[in-house]
Design a protein around this motif. Sequence first.
Motif, PDB file in Angstrom:
ATOM      1  N   ALA A 372       0.566  -1.214  -0.026  1.00 35.50           N
ATOM      2  CA  ALA A 372      -0.037   0.027   0.153  1.00 35.50           C
ATOM      3  C   ALA A 372       0.993   1.102  -0.307  1.00 35.50           C
ATOM      4  O   ALA A 372       0.670   2.179  -0.248  1.00 35.50           O
ATOM      5  N   ASP A 373       1.876   1.464   1.378  1.00 33.08           N
ATOM      6  CA  ASP A 373       3.171   2.389   0.693  1.00 33.08           C
ATOM      7  C   ASP A 373       3.703   2.188  -0.857  1.00 33.08           C
ATOM      8  O   ASP A 373       3.759   3.571  -1.220  1.00 33.08           O
ATOM      9  N   VAL A 374       3.870   1.345  -1.074  1.00 32.20           N
ATOM     10  CA  VAL A 374       4.579   1.638  -2.690  1.00 32.20           C
ATOM     11  C   VAL A 374       3.289   2.116  -3.232  1.00 32.20           C
ATOM     12  O   VAL A 374       3.783   3.368  -4.656  1.00 32.20           O
ATOM     13  N   LEU A 375       2.338   1.798  -3.754  1.00 33.02           N
ATOM     14  CA  LEU A 375       1.475   2.381  -4.341  1.00 33.02           C
ATOM     15  C   LEU A 375       0.845   3.813  -4.259  1.00 33.02           C
ATOM     16  O   LEU A 375       0.650   4.444  -5.238  1.00 33.02           O
ATOM     17  N   GLU A 376       0.525   3.929  -3.027  1.00 34.57           N
ATOM     18  CA  GLU A 376       0.551   6.251  -2.778  1.00 34.57           C
ATOM     19  C   GLU A 376       1.374   6.630  -3.089  1.00 34.57           C
ATOM     20  O   GLU A 376       1.503   7.863  -3.153  1.00 34.57           O
ATOM     21  N   THR A 396      -6.694   4.352  -4.924  1.00 31.17           N
ATOM     22  CA  THR A 396      -7.731   3.819  -4.711  1.00 31.17           C
ATOM     23  C   THR A 396      -7.386   1.640  -4.447  1.00 31.17           C
ATOM     24  O   THR A 396      -7.936   1.064  -3.040  1.00 31.17           O
ATOM     25  N   ARG A 397      -6.661   1.516  -4.834  1.00 28.31           N
ATOM     26  CA  ARG A 397      -6.253   0.148  -4.432  1.00 28.31           C
ATOM     27  C   ARG A 397      -5.560   0.158  -3.502  1.00 28.31           C
ATOM     28  O   ARG A 397      -5.090  -0.865  -2.369  1.00 28.31           O
ATOM     29  N   ALA A 398      -4.486   0.649  -3.459  1.00 34.02           N
ATOM     30  CA  ALA A 398      -3.659   0.918  -1.830  1.00 34.02           C
ATOM     31  C   ALA A 398      -4.802   1.128  -0.834  1.00 34.02           C
ATOM     32  O   ALA A 398      -4.210   1.110   0.490  1.00 34.02           O
ATOM     33  N   ALA A 399      -5.913   2.266  -1.090  1.00 30.49           N
ATOM     34  CA  ALA A 399      -6.838   1.604   0.128  1.00 30.49           C
ATOM     35  C   ALA A 399      -7.197  -0.009   0.533  1.00 30.49           C
ATOM     36  O   ALA A 399      -7.576  -0.119   1.685  1.00 30.49           O
ATOM     37  N   GLU A 400      -7.476  -0.386  -0.464  1.00 28.95           N
ATOM     38  CA  GLU A 400      -8.030  -1.971  -0.815  1.00 28.95           C
ATOM     39  C   GLU A 400      -6.815  -2.869   0.303  1.00 28.95           C
ATOM     40  O   GLU A 400      -7.216  -3.495   0.890  1.00 28.95           O
ATOM     41  N   ALA A 405      -8.051   1.101   8.831  1.00 27.64           N
ATOM     42  CA  ALA A 405      -9.208   1.968   8.904  1.00 27.64           C
ATOM     43  C   ALA A 405      -8.396   3.427   8.595  1.00 27.64           C
ATOM     44  O   ALA A 405      -8.847   4.030   7.877  1.00 27.64           O
ATOM     45  N   ALA A 406      -7.990   3.381   9.678  1.00 29.64           N
ATOM     46  CA  ALA A 406      -7.516   5.393   8.892  1.00 29.64           C
ATOM     47  C   ALA A 406      -6.712   4.907   8.069  1.00 29.64           C
ATOM     48  O   ALA A 406      -6.777   6.284   7.509  1.00 29.64           O
ATOM     49  N   ASP A 407      -5.870   4.183   8.174  1.00 25.82           N
ATOM     50  CA  ASP A 407      -5.090   4.274   6.650  1.00 25.82           C
ATOM     51  C   ASP A 407      -5.836   4.451   4.985  1.00 25.82           C
ATOM     52  O   ASP A 407      -5.971   5.449   4.421  1.00 25.82           O
ATOM     53  N   ARG A 408      -6.760   3.595   5.535  1.00 26.13           N
ATOM     54  CA  ARG A 408      -7.689   2.947   4.182  1.00 26.13           C
ATOM     55  C   ARG A 408      -8.796   4.421   3.994  1.00 26.13           C
ATOM     56  O   ARG A 408      -8.736   5.068   2.898  1.00 26.13           O
ATOM     57  N   SER A 409      -9.525   5.388   4.995  1.00 25.35           N
ATOM     58  CA  SER A 409      -9.787   6.608   4.682  1.00 25.35           C
ATOM     59  C   SER A 409      -9.571   7.492   4.463  1.00 25.35           C
ATOM     60  O   SER A 409      -9.424   8.228   3.332  1.00 25.35           O
ATOM     61  N   ALA A 415      -7.536  10.287  -2.712  1.00 30.19           N
ATOM     62  CA  ALA A 415      -7.893   9.490  -4.893  1.00 30.19           C
ATOM     63  C   ALA A 415      -8.500  10.347  -4.881  1.00 30.19           C
ATOM     64  O   ALA A 415      -9.512  10.687  -6.117  1.00 30.19           O
ATOM     65  N   ALA A 416     -10.414  11.095  -3.333  1.00 33.43           N
ATOM     66  CA  ALA A 416     -11.418  11.620  -4.473  1.00 33.43           C
ATOM     67  C   ALA A 416     -11.151  12.492  -4.757  1.00 33.43           C
ATOM     68  O   ALA A 416     -11.575  13.530  -5.619  1.00 33.43           O
TER      69      ALA A 416
END
Length: 922
Positions: A372-376, A396-400, A405-409, A415-416
């Motif tokens: 997820a960090d690499v994707l961000e 969006t994929r990094a959130a998945e 939950a904090a990192d995902r939000s 992304a939004a």
Amino acid sequence: MSEQQDRIIGRDVERARIAAFTEAPDGRALVLRGEAGVGKSALLDEVTERASGAGYRVVRALGVETESGLPFAGLHQLLHPLLPRDASLDHDHRSALDVVFGKASGAAPSVMALGIAVLDLLALAASEEPLLLVIDDGHWFDGPSAEVCAFVARRLSGYHVKVLVGLRADTESAFDAAGLPEVLLEPLTEEASCRLLDQRYPGLTDEIRRIVLDNADGNPLALMELPQTVTPGVASTLVEDLGGRQGIPLSRRLERMYARRVHDLAPAERAELVRGALDGIEAGSVPRRVTGARYRMRQVDGAMAQGLLTVDPSTGDFTFRHPLVRSALVQLATPNERRAAHAALAELHRGDIERRAVHLAAATIDPETEVADVLERAAHSATRRGGAATAVAWLTRAAELSVTAADRSRRLGDAAFIAGQSALLDQAERLVDESGQVSGESENIGAVITSAYVALYKDGDVRSTHRRVVSAVEEARRSGADAETVTRLLNVLLAISQFSADPAVWSRTDAAIDSMGDAADPLTLVYRDSWGDVVRRGTTVRERLDEAFARMAGGEPWDVMRLAVSAFYVDALGDFRPYLQRMVEREKDAGAVTNVMTMLHLVMLDQINSGAWDEAEASGRRGLELTTSHGYELFAHQFRAFLGLVAACRGQLERARELQSAIDAWARPRGVGFLTQYAESIGALTALSAGDYEAAYIYASGITVPGQFTPYSQQATRTLLDLVEAALHTGRSDQARSHALAARDAHLSAISPRLGLLTTAALAMTGDDTEAEELFARAVAHPAGPSFPFDLARIQLAYGMWLRRARRPKASREAFTRAADIFERLGASAWEQRAKLELRAAGLPVRKSGGGVAALTAQERQIAELAAGGMSNKEIGAKLFLSPRTVGAHLYKIFPKLGITSRASLRDALAREGEGEDGADR
């Protein structure tokens, strides 16, 4: 010819050769050879229809892969319609045919014996009417059938028999050694491919069209099939496919072209090809940076034999024969095969953050913090190179794949935000909803930011959005929100306030920014000081801009866009013109499209200021198309406002008034003061172009009161010359002078060179004779003048009028000539006519344009004389039984015929015409 034949595109040379083949009097054979889907069958269909119409008996056979192992299956297809004639053959030939077709037992005949029997049968069939044998997919003919057909095809001379065979270029067959003449079907050219797409799918978007053209690579079947699978939703994911199916989706028909050959490969070799197919597929419109080596396929002899690969002569590496081979390999691979390939490629590309991210995301199933960090990080890299739409997918994929939950939000909120800057407003709102569901908040700060942008861009909502964002700023201050969230909140607040142009709204905005203290980003303060009350806060903006742009290399596109807006407000945009245009081209397809719209606004304004009005109109049309297609009503009306300015400057009065009316009707009820002030500015310029100085004064003084500059009004300083000129022409000398002095006392020249030019000119136009001469000389020689030619020409015109009043005709003629030349170059026809009229009044002959009193109708002449006598439109209408509106329309036609631009010039024009041409020139 059938409709289907009419649709064959790009095959004129091949069709001519086939036509010559069918029209030749003697028997002969011809092979059509080409890749799968290249159009062989379409040409065979055309030949069949043409030959039937020309009196041929046509017999067709189709090679079938499942029957390629059945001896003589192909020959039976070809000869079955002719077998009733075998009774006329001699006994040996009939016996040979009976044996191979199972009617009799015995030893199988040799190829020569059977070939001679077939040739005899064909000769009998052709004795009554010429015969054409058409073999499609001849590469699937069983070996014995192909050998006999090749034997026969070489011996047709003297018979009324022709044989036409369609073969794949990448598949071996028994026909290959026959030595028959061939027509090679190459892929269609780019031009022909475009014509075929336009014919079959005229409504494709530019994005889908480009994807189809790139992946079809001139293959007609692919050109006709791919638009059915590459839908808009699919196209948006093809920029970077994170789901492991990296490649264009194929129809079943296209997939079947390669399925057997792929399944026939050994598992290790198929895995090697899948790794090669997944590495570096360029399916989207945004080019990916390639900083590392491509995957090099090894031990793929089987794939070479199957015709799936070729060798790049420049590198010696194996490459895929066609883009569809790569897509088929990915589509036919199992999920486990794709994930294993992606994992291997992620290791290969550890040095390239974006390529590594693509493969890690596709290889990973369960949440994993490192991935997820690499994707961000890859998403931030993508936005800086013009791939904001890609960044949305990666975040969006990094959130998945986020563990908490904090990192995902947080990542969904990012992304939004980027989706909102990429004109993906629906996607932005959906991501905001997901972020709220993860965080458990009904509306978090990220949701406020995104929804505020959406409401502003789509509907021009500056009132309710401002209230919501101010509340969110207060919440962010109380909760100690992170710096990036605070900056985004303050920046959207500034954007809303800029469009409101309301001092009360700006007062609350300034208070909100001040409340954040040191948490307010320095760039945000630059935006505040230039977008808002630039008269009182703008003196240091240019210096701060230079420093900011120097640090901005490789920055986020929205920061560059905001800095460019600031540069425009202090007339420094020309310094950054090449950079701005590069950003527009970089971001326009898959980048921050919302920012592209604003950058196009700035490009257009720069073109207006620099006198490139044709280019400005082209930019306006392009911008209108872009904004309306995305539903950005606010930005669309901005483009209309700028087009209205151009029309007003050029003297296209009716068009300017139509645009002014449309802008005002949309913006005023919404409180979008930024646009209503542009409408007033268009009105002032239109009236000045028409010589209606009273109307010009009303419009200009509606923007700012003479003697002061309305706070937070960008048009207040830009209409400085309009207000002073209109006031002078309407006898309001005191108001004109007070406004010029207000510009001097506000130190506008410290804000920008252009404002310094306008201030100097305003002081010259309103000063006494001693002061005016020095100031006019400074104004016409001002270094900013060449960068703002329309302003310079207006100043030259005013200077000439002052010189003429000072009884210096020679100097005045020089000033009028320079003004007329600039106006003519710009295409400002009404202003050019005024300059030439002043030139004639100064004693210089000016060639007439064929107008004059003689060009007036009797009614126009009567109206002109009454108006010259001082009667109003209403009074003239009452006298002549016309409506005041009709009188105005007549005057609109009369002015250009007399070479004038205002009612005040009517008396002199009619008097000069009465003196005759010679008297006028004197």
